[in-house]
Design a protein around this motif. Structure first.
Motif, PDB file in Angstrom:
ATOM      1  N   MET A  16      83.130  79.900  27.720  1.00  0.00           N
ATOM      2  CA  MET A  16      82.599  80.982  28.026  1.00  0.00           C
ATOM      3  C   MET A  16      81.765  80.975  29.455  1.00  0.00           C
ATOM      4  O   MET A  16      81.338  79.815  29.771  1.00  0.00           O
ATOM      5  N   ILE A  17      82.132  81.960  30.303  1.00  0.00           N
ATOM      6  CA  ILE A  17      81.689  82.003  31.491  1.00  0.00           C
ATOM      7  C   ILE A  17      80.828  83.327  31.649  1.00  0.00           C
ATOM      8  O   ILE A  17      81.572  84.106  31.425  1.00  0.00           O
ATOM      9  N   ALA A  18      79.761  83.254  32.338  1.00  0.00           N
ATOM     10  CA  ALA A  18      79.001  84.677  32.747  1.00  0.00           C
ATOM     11  C   ALA A  18      79.165  84.675  34.233  1.00  0.00           C
ATOM     12  O   ALA A  18      79.178  83.774  34.851  1.00  0.00           O
ATOM     13  N   VAL A  19      79.257  85.860  34.826  1.00  0.00           N
ATOM     14  CA  VAL A  19      79.208  86.239  36.045  1.00  0.00           C
ATOM     15  C   VAL A  19      78.297  87.234  36.294  1.00  0.00           C
ATOM     16  O   VAL A  19      78.123  88.407  35.633  1.00  0.00           O
ATOM     17  N   ALA A  20      77.248  86.945  37.120  1.00  0.00           N
ATOM     18  CA  ALA A  20      76.316  87.765  37.557  1.00  0.00           C
ATOM     19  C   ALA A  20      76.775  88.635  38.691  1.00  0.00           C
ATOM     20  O   ALA A  20      77.123  88.091  39.785  1.00  0.00           O
ATOM     21  N   ILE A  21      76.675  89.916  38.752  1.00  0.00           N
ATOM     22  CA  ILE A  21      77.096  90.735  39.908  1.00  0.00           C
ATOM     23  C   ILE A  21      75.735  90.906  40.453  1.00  0.00           C
ATOM     24  O   ILE A  21      74.962  92.069  40.368  1.00  0.00           O
ATOM     25  N   ASP A  22      75.308  90.001  41.441  1.00  0.00           N
ATOM     26  CA  ASP A  22      74.088  89.897  42.222  1.00  0.00           C
ATOM     27  C   ASP A  22      74.302  88.891  42.966  1.00  0.00           C
ATOM     28  O   ASP A  22      75.130  88.257  43.402  1.00  0.00           O
ATOM     29  N   GLU A  23      73.208  89.051  44.063  1.00  0.00           N
ATOM     30  CA  GLU A  23      73.294  88.157  45.170  1.00  0.00           C
ATOM     31  C   GLU A  23      71.990  87.147  45.385  1.00  0.00           C
ATOM     32  O   GLU A  23      71.824  86.289  46.171  1.00  0.00           O
ATOM     33  N   ASP A  24      71.187  87.419  44.288  1.00  0.00           N
ATOM     34  CA  ASP A  24      69.703  86.744  44.286  1.00  0.00           C
ATOM     35  C   ASP A  24      69.883  85.333  43.394  1.00  0.00           C
ATOM     36  O   ASP A  24      69.649  85.402  42.182  1.00  0.00           O
ATOM     37  N   VAL A  25      70.428  84.305  44.126  1.00  0.00           N
ATOM     38  CA  VAL A  25      70.656  83.117  43.342  1.00  0.00           C
ATOM     39  C   VAL A  25      69.535  82.530  42.630  1.00  0.00           C
ATOM     40  O   VAL A  25      69.580  82.113  41.340  1.00  0.00           O
ATOM     41  N   GLU A  26      68.167  82.831  43.187  1.00  0.00           N
ATOM     42  CA  GLU A  26      66.941  82.096  42.813  1.00  0.00           C
ATOM     43  C   GLU A  26      66.661  82.870  41.682  1.00  0.00           C
ATOM     44  O   GLU A  26      66.532  82.242  40.424  1.00  0.00           O
ATOM     45  N   ARG A  27      66.689  84.044  41.499  1.00  0.00           N
ATOM     46  CA  ARG A  27      66.175  85.083  40.604  1.00  0.00           C
ATOM     47  C   ARG A  27      67.274  84.483  39.261  1.00  0.00           C
ATOM     48  O   ARG A  27      66.845  84.345  38.025  1.00  0.00           O
ATOM     49  N   ILE A  28      68.491  84.775  39.345  1.00  0.00           N
ATOM     50  CA  ILE A  28      69.505  84.264  38.277  1.00  0.00           C
ATOM     51  C   ILE A  28      69.233  83.035  37.922  1.00  0.00           C
ATOM     52  O   ILE A  28      69.140  82.785  36.523  1.00  0.00           O
ATOM     53  N   GLY A  29      69.058  82.179  38.836  1.00  0.00           N
ATOM     54  CA  GLY A  29      68.769  80.590  38.125  1.00  0.00           C
ATOM     55  C   GLY A  29      67.480  80.683  37.343  1.00  0.00           C
ATOM     56  O   GLY A  29      67.373  79.894  36.472  1.00  0.00           O
ATOM     57  N   ASP A  30      66.419  81.397  37.879  1.00  0.00           N
ATOM     58  CA  ASP A  30      65.520  81.270  36.748  1.00  0.00           C
ATOM     59  C   ASP A  30      65.631  81.768  35.579  1.00  0.00           C
ATOM     60  O   ASP A  30      65.115  81.222  34.587  1.00  0.00           O
ATOM     61  N   TYR A  31      66.477  83.107  35.483  1.00  0.00           N
ATOM     62  CA  TYR A  31      66.950  83.572  34.061  1.00  0.00           C
ATOM     63  C   TYR A  31      67.614  82.683  33.400  1.00  0.00           C
ATOM     64  O   TYR A  31      67.363  82.493  32.117  1.00  0.00           O
ATOM     65  N   VAL A  32      68.642  81.786  33.882  1.00  0.00           N
ATOM     66  CA  VAL A  32      69.563  80.831  33.168  1.00  0.00           C
ATOM     67  C   VAL A  32      68.654  79.790  32.770  1.00  0.00           C
ATOM     68  O   VAL A  32      68.884  79.387  31.740  1.00  0.00           O
ATOM     69  N   ARG A  33      67.641  79.252  33.510  1.00  0.00           N
ATOM     70  CA  ARG A  33      66.913  78.114  33.167  1.00  0.00           C
ATOM     71  C   ARG A  33      66.016  78.680  32.177  1.00  0.00           C
ATOM     72  O   ARG A  33      65.531  77.794  31.496  1.00  0.00           O
ATOM     73  N   ASP A  34      65.758  79.724  31.696  1.00  0.00           N
ATOM     74  CA  ASP A  34      64.450  79.970  30.992  1.00  0.00           C
ATOM     75  C   ASP A  34      65.229  79.733  29.594  1.00  0.00           C
ATOM     76  O   ASP A  34      66.023  80.392  29.084  1.00  0.00           O
ATOM     77  N   GLU A  35      64.226  78.764  28.927  1.00  0.00           N
ATOM     78  CA  GLU A  35      64.824  78.351  27.728  1.00  0.00           C
ATOM     79  C   GLU A  35      64.889  79.270  26.737  1.00  0.00           C
ATOM     80  O   GLU A  35      65.756  79.149  25.539  1.00  0.00           O
ATOM     81  N   THR A  36      64.058  80.310  26.657  1.00  0.00           N
ATOM     82  CA  THR A  36      64.083  81.335  25.739  1.00  0.00           C
ATOM     83  C   THR A  36      65.415  82.017  25.514  1.00  0.00           C
ATOM     84  O   THR A  36      65.534  82.714  24.307  1.00  0.00           O
ATOM     85  N   ASP A  37      66.112  82.102  26.559  1.00  0.00           N
ATOM     86  CA  ASP A  37      67.372  82.792  26.615  1.00  0.00           C
ATOM     87  C   ASP A  37      68.579  82.148  26.007  1.00  0.00           C
ATOM     88  O   ASP A  37      69.469  82.752  25.639  1.00  0.00           O
ATOM     89  N   GLY A  38      68.285  80.678  26.131  1.00  0.00           N
ATOM     90  CA  GLY A  38      69.434  79.858  25.357  1.00  0.00           C
ATOM     91  C   GLY A  38      70.715  79.866  26.115  1.00  0.00           C
ATOM     92  O   GLY A  38      71.636  79.844  25.339  1.00  0.00           O
ATOM     93  N   ILE A  39      70.642  80.073  27.359  1.00  0.00           N
ATOM     94  CA  ILE A  39      71.988  80.145  28.199  1.00  0.00           C
ATOM     95  C   ILE A  39      72.514  78.883  28.083  1.00  0.00           C
ATOM     96  O   ILE A  39      71.649  77.915  28.906  1.00  0.00           O
ATOM     97  N   SER A  40      73.655  78.318  27.752  1.00  0.00           N
ATOM     98  CA  SER A  40      73.935  76.895  27.814  1.00  0.00           C
ATOM     99  C   SER A  40      75.578  77.131  28.423  1.00  0.00           C
ATOM    100  O   SER A  40      76.509  76.016  28.172  1.00  0.00           O
ATOM    101  N   TYR A  41      75.852  77.950  29.138  1.00  0.00           N
ATOM    102  CA  TYR A  41      77.211  78.120  29.486  1.00  0.00           C
ATOM    103  C   TYR A  41      76.927  78.347  31.001  1.00  0.00           C
ATOM    104  O   TYR A  41      76.074  78.810  31.607  1.00  0.00           O
ATOM    105  N   PRO A  42      78.228  78.144  31.850  1.00  0.00           N
ATOM    106  CA  PRO A  42      78.030  78.346  33.210  1.00  0.00           C
ATOM    107  C   PRO A  42      77.913  79.795  33.594  1.00  0.00           C
ATOM    108  O   PRO A  42      78.323  80.816  33.024  1.00  0.00           O
ATOM    109  N   VAL A  43      77.008  80.105  34.641  1.00  0.00           N
ATOM    110  CA  VAL A  43      76.918  81.518  35.302  1.00  0.00           C
ATOM    111  C   VAL A  43      77.095  81.385  36.520  1.00  0.00           C
ATOM    112  O   VAL A  43      76.524  80.601  37.196  1.00  0.00           O
TER     113      VAL A  43
END
Length: 191
Positions: free
Chosen positions: A1-28
Motif C-alpha cells: 500500500m502506498i498513499a499519495v498526498a496531493i499537497d506540497e507541504d512536506v512538513e505538514r504531511i510528515g507531521d500527520y504521517v508521524r502522528d502515532e494515533t493515525d497508525g500510518i505504517s506505509y509509504p506516503v
C-alpha cells in the motif's frame, strides 16, 4: 500500500504521517504537481486505485475509506470497503472484471481538462510571484470544474486558506447539495 498526498507541504504531511494515533505504517508520497490526479482522472479525495502486481488496474477511482471518521458525511461504511479489499488481496476476488475496470471511469470532460490546465497555470504563476494571475486561474479552474476536489480543496492552502476551515465546509455543502458527484466508482456501488 502506498498513499499519495496531493499537497506540497512536506512538513505538514510528515507531521500527520508521524502522528502515532493515525497508525500510518506505509509509504506516503507527495504529488505537489497533481500529476497522479491527471494520470488517473481523479477528481475526488480520498480515492483508492487498486493495481495488481502486473501493473493492471483492477479497481479504478474508488472512494473507499479505511475508517468511519467521515461516515456521517459520506454514508460509506468502511467495514464493507475493507472487506472488499481483503477479498481481493487474500482470495484474488476482484470487485470487477478487467473489461469493467477499463470502462468504469470515463475520461474527464473538456471543461474538466481545461480546469486542470488552469490549475497548473495558477500553480506556475503563484510560484513566479504573480498572485493576481494565480488567483484568476484558480478561480477559473473552480468555475470549470466546481465539484473537483483536487482543484477546489487543493487550492485552499495554496491560496492561504484553511483546507478544514469555513471554506471547506462551504465546499462540502455544495458537494452534498449536488448529490455528492464522484468521478469514479462510488463505494456503495462496489462493496
Amino acid at each position: 500500500m502506498i498513499a499519495v498526498a496531493i499537497d506540497e507541504d512536506v512538513e505538514r504531511i510528515g507531521d500527520y504521517v508521524r502522528d502515532e494515533t493515525d497508525g500510518i505504517s506505509y509509504p506516503v508520497l507527495i504529488d505537489a504537481q497533481h500529476l497522479l490526479t491527471e494520470l488517473y482522472a481523479i477528481s475526488n479525495v480520498p480515492t483508492v486505485v487498486l493495481i495488481d502486481p502486473d501493473d493492471t488496474i483492477v479497481q479504478p477511482n474508488w472512494n473507499a475509506y479505511a475508517t468511519d471518521t467521515f461516515k456521517d458525511y459520506t454514508g460509506v461504511d468502511s467495514g464493507r470497503q475493507l472487506d472488499a479489499i481483503r477479498r481481493w488481496v487474500i482470495d484474488d476476488e476482484a470487485m470487477m472484471t478487467p473489461d469493467e475496470a477499463r470502462g468504469a471511469v470515463g475520461d474527464l470532460t473538456g471543461e474538466e481538462e481545461q480546469a486542470r490546465l488552469r490549475f497548473r497555470i495558477a500553480l506556475r504563476l503563484r510560484d513566479d510571484g504573480d498572485d493576481e494571475g494565480a488567483a484568476r486561474n484558480f478561480d477559473r479552474a473552480a468555475e470549470l470544474a466546481p465539484h473537483d476536489w483536487t482543484i477546489r480543496r487543493a487550492a485552499m492552502p495554496l491560496r492561504g486558506g484553511d483546507p478544514f476551515g469555513p471554506e471547506f465546509f462551504e465546499l462540502a455543502e455544495e458537494h452534498r447539495a449536488a448529490g455528492r458527484p464522484y468521478h469514479g466508482v462510488a463505494a456503495a456501488d462496489r462493496a
